[in-house]
Each structure stands twice: as structure tokens, then as C-alpha cells.
Design a protein around this motif. Structure first.
Motif, PDB file in Angstrom:
ATOM      1  N   THR A 157       0.784  -1.261  -0.046  1.00 36.35           N
ATOM      2  CA  THR A 157       0.047   0.041   0.258  1.00 36.35           C
ATOM      3  C   THR A 157       0.836   1.105  -0.040  1.00 36.35           C
ATOM      4  O   THR A 157       0.735   2.240  -0.794  1.00 36.35           O
ATOM      5  CB  THR A 157      -1.008   0.069   0.985  1.00 36.35           C
ATOM      6  N   PHE A 158       1.758   1.140   0.850  1.00 36.91           N
ATOM      7  CA  PHE A 158       2.942   2.454   0.833  1.00 36.91           C
ATOM      8  C   PHE A 158       3.581   2.441  -0.660  1.00 36.91           C
ATOM      9  O   PHE A 158       3.789   3.685  -1.116  1.00 36.91           O
ATOM     10  CB  PHE A 158       3.887   2.364   2.002  1.00 36.91           C
ATOM     11  N   ALA A 159       3.729   1.372  -1.249  1.00 40.07           N
ATOM     12  CA  ALA A 159       4.251   1.483  -2.718  1.00 40.07           C
ATOM     13  C   ALA A 159       3.443   2.045  -3.612  1.00 40.07           C
ATOM     14  O   ALA A 159       3.804   2.743  -4.609  1.00 40.07           O
ATOM     15  CB  ALA A 159       4.496   0.011  -3.268  1.00 40.07           C
ATOM     16  N   TRP A 160       2.039   1.777  -3.372  1.00 42.37           N
ATOM     17  CA  TRP A 160       1.072   2.551  -4.249  1.00 42.37           C
ATOM     18  C   TRP A 160       0.925   3.818  -4.180  1.00 42.37           C
ATOM     19  O   TRP A 160       0.808   4.705  -5.064  1.00 42.37           O
ATOM     20  CB  TRP A 160      -0.451   1.951  -3.876  1.00 42.37           C
ATOM     21  N   LEU A 161       1.224   4.527  -2.972  1.00 43.43           N
ATOM     22  CA  LEU A 161       1.171   5.849  -2.693  1.00 43.43           C
ATOM     23  C   LEU A 161       2.340   6.413  -3.336  1.00 43.43           C
ATOM     24  O   LEU A 161       2.283   7.464  -3.650  1.00 43.43           O
ATOM     25  CB  LEU A 161       1.077   6.139  -1.242  1.00 43.43           C
ATOM     26  N   ALA A 162       3.344   5.561  -3.331  1.00 44.23           N
ATOM     27  CA  ALA A 162       4.906   6.324  -3.766  1.00 44.23           C
ATOM     28  C   ALA A 162       4.782   6.351  -5.186  1.00 44.23           C
ATOM     29  O   ALA A 162       5.597   7.179  -5.706  1.00 44.23           O
ATOM     30  CB  ALA A 162       5.763   5.287  -3.426  1.00 44.23           C
ATOM     31  N   ARG A 163       3.622   5.820  -5.994  1.00 39.15           N
ATOM     32  CA  ARG A 163       3.799   6.076  -7.447  1.00 39.15           C
ATOM     33  C   ARG A 163       3.357   7.427  -7.772  1.00 39.15           C
ATOM     34  O   ARG A 163       3.095   8.202  -8.864  1.00 39.15           O
ATOM     35  CB  ARG A 163       2.656   5.217  -8.066  1.00 39.15           C
ATOM     36  N   HIS A 164       2.517   8.089  -6.712  1.00 38.57           N
ATOM     37  CA  HIS A 164       2.109   9.593  -6.714  1.00 38.57           C
ATOM     38  C   HIS A 164       3.133  10.316  -6.079  1.00 38.57           C
ATOM     39  O   HIS A 164       3.371  10.568  -4.944  1.00 38.57           O
ATOM     40  CB  HIS A 164       0.665   9.605  -6.179  1.00 38.57           C
ATOM     41  N   ARG A 165       3.363  11.270  -7.030  1.00 39.42           N
ATOM     42  CA  ARG A 165       4.516  12.320  -6.651  1.00 39.42           C
ATOM     43  C   ARG A 165       4.198  13.418  -5.607  1.00 39.42           C
ATOM     44  O   ARG A 165       5.129  13.745  -4.898  1.00 39.42           O
ATOM     45  CB  ARG A 165       5.202  13.198  -7.669  1.00 39.42           C
ATOM     46  N   ARG A 166       2.901  13.498  -5.324  1.00 40.38           N
ATOM     47  CA  ARG A 166       2.655  14.535  -4.351  1.00 40.38           C
ATOM     48  C   ARG A 166       2.809  13.845  -2.774  1.00 40.38           C
ATOM     49  O   ARG A 166       3.054  14.410  -1.854  1.00 40.38           O
ATOM     50  CB  ARG A 166       0.975  14.465  -4.142  1.00 40.38           C
ATOM     51  N   HIS A 167       3.244  12.355  -2.874  1.00 42.01           N
ATOM     52  CA  HIS A 167       3.601  11.810  -1.632  1.00 42.01           C
ATOM     53  C   HIS A 167       5.046  11.645  -1.529  1.00 42.01           C
ATOM     54  O   HIS A 167       5.604  10.780  -0.482  1.00 42.01           O
ATOM     55  CB  HIS A 167       2.805  10.225  -1.546  1.00 42.01           C
ATOM     56  N   ALA A 168       5.934  11.757  -2.583  1.00 45.53           N
ATOM     57  CA  ALA A 168       7.433  11.771  -2.210  1.00 45.53           C
ATOM     58  C   ALA A 168       7.713  12.399  -1.261  1.00 45.53           C
ATOM     59  O   ALA A 168       8.827  11.981  -0.554  1.00 45.53           O
ATOM     60  CB  ALA A 168       8.161  12.562  -3.712  1.00 45.53           C
ATOM     61  N   LYS A 169       7.310  13.681  -0.750  1.00 43.34           N
ATOM     62  CA  LYS A 169       7.488  14.318   0.306  1.00 43.34           C
ATOM     63  C   LYS A 169       6.064  14.642   0.984  1.00 43.34           C
ATOM     64  O   LYS A 169       5.160  14.526   0.284  1.00 43.34           O
ATOM     65  CB  LYS A 169       8.507  15.448   0.414  1.00 43.34           C
ATOM     66  N   ASP A 170       6.085  15.083   2.191  1.00 41.51           N
ATOM     67  CA  ASP A 170       4.890  15.816   2.801  1.00 41.51           C
ATOM     68  C   ASP A 170       4.896  17.339   2.476  1.00 41.51           C
ATOM     69  O   ASP A 170       5.530  18.100   3.044  1.00 41.51           O
ATOM     70  CB  ASP A 170       4.715  15.478   4.305  1.00 41.51           C
ATOM     71  N   TYR A 171       4.137  17.736   1.360  1.00 40.80           N
ATOM     72  CA  TYR A 171       4.057  19.033   0.895  1.00 40.80           C
ATOM     73  C   TYR A 171       2.871  19.759   1.638  1.00 40.80           C
ATOM     74  O   TYR A 171       2.938  21.232   1.498  1.00 40.80           O
ATOM     75  CB  TYR A 171       4.046  19.197  -0.582  1.00 40.80           C
ATOM     76  N   GLU A 172       2.316  19.040   2.513  1.00 44.30           N
ATOM     77  CA  GLU A 172       1.128  19.978   3.075  1.00 44.30           C
ATOM     78  C   GLU A 172       1.477  20.670   4.330  1.00 44.30           C
ATOM     79  O   GLU A 172       2.370  20.311   5.354  1.00 44.30           O
ATOM     80  CB  GLU A 172      -0.054  18.975   3.214  1.00 44.30           C
ATOM     81  N   ARG A 173       0.764  21.729   4.663  1.00 40.82           N
ATOM     82  CA  ARG A 173       1.005  22.580   5.686  1.00 40.82           C
ATOM     83  C   ARG A 173       0.202  21.861   6.847  1.00 40.82           C
ATOM     84  O   ARG A 173       0.676  22.193   8.087  1.00 40.82           O
ATOM     85  CB  ARG A 173       0.818  23.914   5.624  1.00 40.82           C
ATOM     86  N   ASN A 174      -0.809  20.995   6.865  1.00 44.48           N
ATOM     87  CA  ASN A 174      -1.432  20.733   7.908  1.00 44.48           C
ATOM     88  C   ASN A 174      -1.880  19.097   7.647  1.00 44.48           C
ATOM     89  O   ASN A 174      -1.643  18.727   6.501  1.00 44.48           O
ATOM     90  CB  ASN A 174      -2.901  21.259   8.374  1.00 44.48           C
ATOM     91  N   THR A 175      -1.842  18.405   8.716  1.00 49.44           N
ATOM     92  CA  THR A 175      -2.002  16.904   8.740  1.00 49.44           C
ATOM     93  C   THR A 175      -2.966  16.469   7.879  1.00 49.44           C
ATOM     94  O   THR A 175      -3.407  15.329   7.246  1.00 49.44           O
ATOM     95  CB  THR A 175      -1.531  16.255   9.958  1.00 49.44           C
ATOM     96  N   GLU A 176      -4.269  17.394   8.290  1.00 50.16           N
ATOM     97  CA  GLU A 176      -5.438  16.797   7.591  1.00 50.16           C
ATOM     98  C   GLU A 176      -5.776  16.934   6.003  1.00 50.16           C
ATOM     99  O   GLU A 176      -6.045  16.093   5.344  1.00 50.16           O
ATOM    100  CB  GLU A 176      -6.463  17.788   8.002  1.00 50.16           C
ATOM    101  N   THR A 177      -4.804  17.654   5.636  1.00 49.12           N
ATOM    102  CA  THR A 177      -4.664  17.689   3.973  1.00 49.12           C
ATOM    103  C   THR A 177      -3.771  16.593   3.592  1.00 49.12           C
ATOM    104  O   THR A 177      -4.122  15.959   2.539  1.00 49.12           O
ATOM    105  CB  THR A 177      -3.938  19.131   3.386  1.00 49.12           C
TER     106      THR A 177
END
Length: 274
Positions: free
Chosen positions: A231-251
């Protein structure tokens, strides 16, 4: 390319690999609230979802969305509004139930697998810290998945939380979702600080740790634990998840739901095609 809008009009559509197909849109459209009959003309919500999927897949900034999508402020405003009212999670949960039924499983599981992933943050923001084990400054994504790898609970918190402490957050959310749950599998980090006893006393579940073989060297596929790693590998296919770019955890959590919405709707559309 063209597609039919919700009001019956024909509109120009984009042609990106991340776009919803007609089959996917037919799955998601009934899960959206009805457009308001008063006020401004309704925005084409299929194009809005396509824009969010594009941003999630490519990792671009909101302001860098291509011009053939609606204005980025409009897309972000709708994304945030749906996050605040819990709509992304509701769409995710509905697709998950439907996908489980299509493979012959009941709506809720009896087994879950829990794990976390430390990730660097790019924009600072709230809830960030240092993971001394991974030597990463950022956050942790804590997931609970079923045997299909589908997400049942997600909590993003500071990386300074130990796994056995952060697990309490995700297990509390898991209790709200899974009434039939009996067992949870996890790695040895969750066998500390009396967590298994607390899980049994609080929820009545069995927390079973899956240990790595003593003489094993290099990568080893471990029973049950490989499911959450996939499942983590599925997330890694999406570049938005390469780092945590969000300012808050809910996003950050909402973006994980967006990823799984795209994945599950594709699977359901493929199954309905045959």
C-alpha cells in the motif's frame, strides 16, 4: 476531447492519464452532493476531480495546474471544502465497501495490518519532528489496511512519535470503522510499552507481531506485513507523496484518500467492463 457535464451540456475535457474515465465518473458521481440550484452556475465537478488527481499524481503546485483545468483557486477551494466536510473520506469508504463486495468479501474486515512510514516535510507546517531511528525530520504516515491492502484508517502525525505510541491514534480511528475486527498484524516496534495488552483490554483485539527471521539477510517478504508495504508502494507512485508538501496533517490525510479513490475506482471500472 469532450464529455457531458452534470447539467447535460457538452464541455471540453482534458486528456491526461490521471483523468477519470467515463466508467470511473459513473461510480463517483452518485457519491457527490447535489449541486446547488441557486447562486453561481455550478462548476464541472468532474474537471475539478481530474485537477486534484493530476496534482496528486504529478506532484505539481496548486498554482501550476495546467490552464485547461478550472482556475487553481477554484479547485483548491472545492478540495478544501470537501476535506472539511469529510466528503473525500466518504467517497473513499463507499468505493472500498463496493470493491470488497466485488471480490466476495464482507464490507468490513476481521484482520488488519498496521505500519508507519516516515517522510520528510517540504513546507514546514504543523506536527513535524525528528525520527531518530530513520534520521528523518518530518512526519509519519500511519496506516491500517485490510488483507486487500485497502486503507481503513490513516493518521499523519509528527515523526517524533514512536510507533507504539502513534499506533494508539490509528487504532482509535480503526475502532470507528471495523466492528468485526479480531486481529491486527504489525512489526516488532508495536510489541513495546505494553501496547498488545492495551489493545486487548481496550478493543478486545489480538495484536500479533510478525518477526523477521533471525538469520535472514537483505530483503525478506514477511507474512501479512508485505500487504501494508505494498500500500505504501501504491502511494509512492504519486509524486505528491514523495514528501509531505502539506502545511497541515488533515490535508496530507485527504491526499491519501484521493490516491486510493483513483486506485479503487480504476479497479471497479475495469471489473465492470468485463
Amino acid at each position: 476531447m469532450y464529455h457531458v457535464k452534470e447539467d447535460g451540456a457538452v464541455a471540453m475535457s482534458t486528456n491526461y492519464p490521471s483523468d477519470l474515465t467515463d466508467e470511473q465518473w459513473q461510480l463517483i458521481r452518485p457519491l457527490l452532493p447535489k449541486p446547488a440550484k441557486r447562486g453561481r452556475p455550478p462548476i464541472d465537478r468532474r474537471r475539478v476531480i481530474n485537477a486534484v488527481l493530476y496534482l496528486n499524481r504529478t506532484g505539481c503546485q496548486w498554482r501550476q495546474l495546467p490552464l485547461d483545468f478550472p482556475k487553481w483557486k477554484t479547485v483548491y477551494t472545492i478540495f478544501r471544502r470537501w476535506r472539511l466536510c469529510g466528503l473525500w473520506e466518504q467517497i473513499h469508504d463507499a468505493l472500498r465497501r463496493r470493491l470488497r463486495r466485488t471480490v466476495g468479501k464482507q464490507s468490513t474486515p476481521t484482520v488488519a495490518i498496521v505500519d508507519s512510514q516516515s517522510i520528510r516535510t517540504a513546507e514546514g507546517g504543523e506536527e513535524r519532528g525528528y525520527d531518530a531511528g530513520k534520521k528523518i525530520t518530518g512526519r509519519k504516515r500511519h496506516l491500517a489496511v485490510d488483507t486487500l491492502g485497502l486503507v481503513w484508517a490513516v493518521v499523519v502525525h509528527g515523526a517524533y512519535w514512536q510507533d507504539h505510541d502513534g499506533a494508539c491514534f490509528v487504532l482509535m480511528r480503526l475502532r470507528e470503522q471495523c466492528k468485526r475486527l479480531k486481529a491486527i498484524f504489525a512489526d516488532s516496534a508495536y510489541d513495546r510499552n505494553g501496547l498488545p495488552d492495551w489493545v486487548r483490554a481496550t478493543f478486545g483485539w489480538v495484536l500479533q507481531t510478525v518477526l523477521r527471521p533471525v538469520k535472514a539477510k537483505g530483503f525478506v517478504v514477511l507474512p501479512k506485513r508485505w500487504i501494508v508495504e505494498r500500500t505504501f508502494a501504491w502511494l509512492a507512485r504519486h509524486r505528491r507523496h514523495a514528501k509531505d508538501y502539506e502545511r497541515n496533517t488533515e490535508t496530507s490525510e485527504a491526499m491519501i484518500y484521493v490516491t486510493m479513490i483513483g486506485l479503487m475506482s480504476r479497479r471497479l471500472a475495469r471489473q465492470n467492463r468485463f
